[in-house]
Structure formats: C-alpha cells, structure tokens
Motif scaffolding. Structure first.
Motif, PDB file in Angstrom:
ATOM      1  N   GLU A  17       0.881  -1.049   0.143  1.00 49.49           N
ATOM      2  CA  GLU A  17      -0.157   0.081   0.271  1.00 49.49           C
ATOM      3  C   GLU A  17       0.766   1.340  -0.157  1.00 49.49           C
ATOM      4  OE1 GLU A  17      -3.914   1.639   2.423  1.00 49.49           O
ATOM      5  OE2 GLU A  17      -2.327   0.740   3.642  1.00 49.49           O
ATOM      6  N   LEU A  18       0.401   2.367  -0.677  1.00 54.55           N
ATOM      7  CA  LEU A  18       1.206   3.757  -0.691  1.00 54.55           C
ATOM      8  C   LEU A  18       0.933   4.193   0.775  1.00 54.55           C
ATOM      9  CD1 LEU A  18       0.094   5.464  -4.063  1.00 54.55           C
ATOM     10  CD2 LEU A  18       1.861   3.623  -3.503  1.00 54.55           C
ATOM     11  N   GLY A  19       1.889   4.965   1.085  1.00 55.00           N
ATOM     12  CA  GLY A  19       2.116   5.618   2.586  1.00 55.00           C
ATOM     13  C   GLY A  19       0.665   6.690   2.610  1.00 55.00           C
ATOM     14  N   HIS A  20       0.294   6.487   3.882  1.00 54.74           N
ATOM     15  CA  HIS A  20      -0.818   7.533   4.224  1.00 54.74           C
ATOM     16  C   HIS A  20      -0.476   8.895   4.492  1.00 54.74           C
ATOM     17  CE1 HIS A  20      -3.758   3.841   5.395  1.00 54.74           C
ATOM     18  NE2 HIS A  20      -2.856   3.373   4.570  1.00 54.74           N
ATOM     19  N   TYR A  21       1.012   9.116   4.350  1.00 52.67           N
ATOM     20  CA  TYR A  21       1.316  10.272   4.606  1.00 52.67           C
ATOM     21  C   TYR A  21       1.357  11.316   3.572  1.00 52.67           C
ATOM     22  CZ  TYR A  21       5.204   7.845   2.942  1.00 52.67           C
ATOM     23  OH  TYR A  21       6.048   6.976   2.245  1.00 52.67           O
ATOM     24  N   LEU A  22       0.968  10.458   2.221  1.00 55.16           N
ATOM     25  CA  LEU A  22       1.348  11.332   0.861  1.00 55.16           C
ATOM     26  C   LEU A  22       0.240  12.517   0.751  1.00 55.16           C
ATOM     27  CD1 LEU A  22       1.577   8.276  -1.373  1.00 55.16           C
ATOM     28  CD2 LEU A  22       3.149   9.827  -0.991  1.00 55.16           C
ATOM     29  N   GLY A  23       0.595  13.279   0.067  1.00 51.18           N
ATOM     30  CA  GLY A  23      -0.311  14.652  -0.463  1.00 51.18           C
ATOM     31  C   GLY A  23      -0.359  15.699   0.856  1.00 51.18           C
ATOM     32  N   GLU A  24       0.536  15.554   1.598  1.00 51.83           N
ATOM     33  CA  GLU A  24       0.536  16.561   2.581  1.00 51.83           C
ATOM     34  C   GLU A  24       1.920  17.582   2.497  1.00 51.83           C
ATOM     35  OE1 GLU A  24       0.605  14.360   6.479  1.00 51.83           O
ATOM     36  OE2 GLU A  24      -1.313  13.545   6.067  1.00 51.83           O
ATOM     37  N   VAL A  25       3.083  16.974   2.517  1.00 48.60           N
ATOM     38  CA  VAL A  25       4.404  17.813   2.403  1.00 48.60           C
ATOM     39  C   VAL A  25       5.249  17.489   1.395  1.00 48.60           C
ATOM     40  CG1 VAL A  25       3.884  18.726   4.812  1.00 48.60           C
ATOM     41  CG2 VAL A  25       5.506  16.626   4.289  1.00 48.60           C
ATOM     42  N   GLY A  26       6.270  18.216   1.178  1.00 47.90           N
ATOM     43  CA  GLY A  26       7.465  17.682   0.490  1.00 47.90           C
ATOM     44  C   GLY A  26       7.090  17.386  -1.103  1.00 47.90           C
ATOM     45  N   PHE A  27       7.834  16.562  -1.559  1.00 43.94           N
ATOM     46  CA  PHE A  27       7.878  16.410  -2.957  1.00 43.94           C
ATOM     47  C   PHE A  27       6.535  15.784  -3.175  1.00 43.94           C
ATOM     48  CE2 PHE A  27      12.713  15.522  -2.755  1.00 43.94           C
ATOM     49  CZ  PHE A  27      13.025  16.933  -3.004  1.00 43.94           C
ATOM     50  N   GLU A  28       5.966  14.853  -2.481  1.00 41.91           N
ATOM     51  CA  GLU A  28       4.429  14.225  -2.871  1.00 41.91           C
ATOM     52  C   GLU A  28       3.367  14.976  -2.655  1.00 41.91           C
ATOM     53  OE1 GLU A  28       3.802  11.682  -5.227  1.00 41.91           O
ATOM     54  OE2 GLU A  28       5.764  12.677  -5.575  1.00 41.91           O
ATOM     55  N   LYS A  29       3.412  16.376  -2.310  1.00 47.03           N
ATOM     56  CA  LYS A  29       2.312  17.195  -1.806  1.00 47.03           C
ATOM     57  C   LYS A  29       1.355  17.173  -2.970  1.00 47.03           C
ATOM     58  CE  LYS A  29       1.314  21.574   0.508  1.00 47.03           C
ATOM     59  NZ  LYS A  29       1.603  22.887   0.866  1.00 47.03           N
ATOM     60  N   SER A  30       1.617  16.785  -4.166  1.00 42.95           N
ATOM     61  CA  SER A  30       0.569  16.931  -5.452  1.00 42.95           C
ATOM     62  C   SER A  30      -0.220  15.411  -5.370  1.00 42.95           C
ATOM     63  CB  SER A  30       1.425  17.127  -6.546  1.00 42.95           C
ATOM     64  OG  SER A  30       2.266  16.174  -6.857  1.00 42.95           O
ATOM     65  N   ALA A  31       0.273  14.465  -4.682  1.00 43.86           N
ATOM     66  CA  ALA A  31      -0.234  12.910  -4.601  1.00 43.86           C
ATOM     67  C   ALA A  31      -1.417  12.865  -3.957  1.00 43.86           C
ATOM     68  CB  ALA A  31       0.938  12.160  -4.125  1.00 43.86           C
ATOM     69  N   VAL A  32      -2.475  13.871  -4.370  1.00 45.40           N
ATOM     70  CA  VAL A  32      -3.581  13.923  -3.725  1.00 45.40           C
ATOM     71  C   VAL A  32      -4.504  12.648  -3.841  1.00 45.40           C
ATOM     72  CG1 VAL A  32      -3.658  16.415  -3.512  1.00 45.40           C
ATOM     73  CG2 VAL A  32      -4.490  15.513  -5.464  1.00 45.40           C
ATOM     74  N   GLU A  33      -4.367  11.749  -4.828  1.00 42.49           N
ATOM     75  CA  GLU A  33      -5.412  10.829  -5.320  1.00 42.49           C
ATOM     76  C   GLU A  33      -4.653   9.391  -4.859  1.00 42.49           C
ATOM     77  OE1 GLU A  33      -7.135  13.112  -9.153  1.00 42.49           O
ATOM     78  OE2 GLU A  33      -6.042  11.273  -9.427  1.00 42.49           O
ATOM     79  N   TYR A  34      -3.696   9.666  -3.828  1.00 39.41           N
ATOM     80  CA  TYR A  34      -3.041   8.133  -3.413  1.00 39.41           C
ATOM     81  C   TYR A  34      -4.100   7.268  -2.924  1.00 39.41           C
ATOM     82  CZ  TYR A  34      -3.392   9.609   1.694  1.00 39.41           C
ATOM     83  OH  TYR A  34      -3.651   9.808   2.700  1.00 39.41           O
ATOM     84  N   LYS A  35      -5.300   7.822  -2.386  1.00 35.16           N
ATOM     85  CA  LYS A  35      -6.141   6.965  -1.710  1.00 35.16           C
ATOM     86  C   LYS A  35      -6.861   6.205  -2.548  1.00 35.16           C
ATOM     87  CE  LYS A  35      -7.181   9.562   2.487  1.00 35.16           C
ATOM     88  NZ  LYS A  35      -8.175  10.547   3.196  1.00 35.16           N
ATOM     89  N   GLN A  36      -7.162   6.552  -3.779  1.00 32.57           N
ATOM     90  CA  GLN A  36      -7.892   5.941  -4.963  1.00 32.57           C
ATOM     91  C   GLN A  36      -6.971   5.172  -5.570  1.00 32.57           C
ATOM     92  OE1 GLN A  36      -7.916   9.157  -4.464  1.00 32.57           O
ATOM     93  NE2 GLN A  36      -9.418  10.295  -5.137  1.00 32.57           N
TER      94      GLN A  36
END
Length: 282
Positions: free
Chosen positions: A156-175
C-alpha cells in the motif's frame, strides 16, 4: 536457491537513510549484480546514487529465519519515479525485469514478486486506468516467467502522501490504494500489505528506514502465510531490535571488515589484524 523479484518505484528500491537502522548482514541472502550472486549489503537496488533502505532486506532476513540453512536471492529491478505507463508489457522496465528474472532462473527458483508503485500515478485521475494496466503487467510477468501461480505481494502507498514535500501533489493516493487493494483481493495468489503506521523521510514521499524494516516484515508475513496483512504486526519493533543484536557468522564478519577496508574506514594494517582475529576465534 529461491529468489524474489523486486519491482516498482523508489519505495521498493529504497530511500530510507542507512544510518537510521542497524545493518543486516546475512551470508544466506544474495543479490543479483552484474549477472552474479553476491552477499547482500544495503543499498540493494542501485537505481539512483541516493538509494538506501528498502523493504527487501528485512523480508529476506525473515525468510532465512523460516528456512534455516537455505539461501535466498534478491533480484532488484525497481526504478525510482516510474509510473505505471513505464511498466507496460513492452516497456523498458518490464523487459529489463523479465530479462534479469530469466537470468536468475538459471541458478535459482523464483518464488515471489514484490511490487510497490503508485506514487507517480496519484494525481490527474490516473487511477481510472491504473487497474487495467496493473492486471496486464501481472498477467504478462506470469506468462513470461512460466509461473502462473507465483505469489505477488502488493504494498500500500504511504498514508502520509499529499501533505508535504515532493509528494504534496499526490492527492489521489487513496484512490490508487483502493485499486491496489482491489487487485490484490481479486487476482489469484496476490496479497495486499498495509502501510498503516509507516512514516516518511522529510521529503514526504519516501518511507523511512525503520518503517521499511517493518514493511519488509509485513511483505514476508503476507508471502509466507499467503494472506493479506491489513494491520501492523505485534512483533515488528521486537524483531528489529533482535536482528540488530544478531551475532554475525565468520563469513559475515569478514565481509564487514572487507567492506570497511574498501571504503577507506580501515587501514590495511587494521584490516589485517581484524581478519586475523576473526580467523583465530574459530
């Protein structure tokens, strides 16, 4: 010897800081490098000069504990930053992974595939086509390796994604995680591994070293028990501490000294004395 194919992007390759965890040395864990099996040392997957700790070292260490005296080989083929579109059946990364796997099959039996990828597809509604592409990849790998029943473990992808840093744009990780879970629960011999409770490096995208040790244990639990791992394991921290205190074998101690000498951490005189002391102990 049994072997495991490692594919996906940077969190499979590993970006955990090596200094943050005790090293794992085990003469029964090998890595395929330049066509030869070598004793494992991290980084395992040299896709970048910044490679670090991934999940495969703790996976392999746990495997050796379940199979005393046997050896396992790791086939590193993950590529940082790669999207699912780079893992098409005719894509360079897929062709390379199959080539390495077939080479490894000359001297080992591939018994599993570890997959972790999706951060690069966690935006722009890419999740809508992700499932079909992932199923196509898995089908192709099994056909090409003539291994229709080989277990595939999906992280599973990390639940911390989409918040800070390089992956702030990873807002659809839950999908993407929903798709990963769906594929794992519906494809034959596929198992899902949760990232619950895992933490990231300061960059906000890469799983840190301690969490990678835990993740590798979860991958192994899914592989060995052939079941989905939907929660953290009770023994994760205890296991990490136990492995850190494990007494090294003679060959492993020699390997450590040779590594330190090669890196300029020991003079030749110091190296010679340490090797002599190792030889005299046994």
């Amino acid at each position: 010897m049994k072997s495991i194919l490692l594919i996906g992007q940077s969190n499979m390759a590993g970006r955990g800081f090596i200094k943050d965890v005790a090293p794992i040395y085990n003469e029964h864990i090998n890595v395929l490098r330049n066509g030869r099996w070598q004793m494992m040392a991290e980084p395992i997957n040299f896709d970048r000069h910044v490679s670090g700790v991934g999940p495969s070292a703790s996976f392999a260490q746990a495997w050796t504990e379940d199979h005393p005296g046997e050896s396992i080989g790791l086939i590193p083929c993950a590529e940082g930053g790669s999207s699912i579109d780079e893992w098409t059946i005719d894509g360079l990364l897929t062709r390379h992974a199959i080539s390495e796997a077939k080479f490894a099959m000359e001297t080992s039996e591939i018994v599993g595939i570890l997959w972790h990828q999706g951060e690069s597809d966690s935006y722009g509604e890419r999740y809508k086509t992700y499932e079909e592409k992932l199923r196509s990849l898995f089908k192709h790998l099994r056909e090409e390796l003539n291994a229709p029943d080989i277990p595939i473990i999906i992280g599973e992808l990390g639940h911390y994604l989409g918040e800070v840093g390089f992956e702030k744009s990873a807002v659809e990780y839950k999908q993407i995680n929903q798709v990963l879970s769906k594929v794992a629960h519906t494809e034959k011999n596929c198992y899902f591994v949760t990232s619950k409770g895992l933490s990231a490096n300061p960059d906000g995208i890469h799983i840190n070293a301690i969490s990678q040790r835990k993740f590798g244990l979860r991958y192994h639990e899914a592989f060995s028990k052939q079941k989905h791992i939907l929660d953290s394991l009770d023994f994760e921290q205890e296991w990490i501490e136990k492995v850190a205190k494990r007494e090294l074998t003679k060959n492993e101690r020699r390997f450590v000294q040779s590594t330190k000498f090669a890196l300029g951490q020991l003079s030749f005189g110091e190296f010679s004395i340490n090797i002599s002391n190792i030889n005299e102990r046994e």
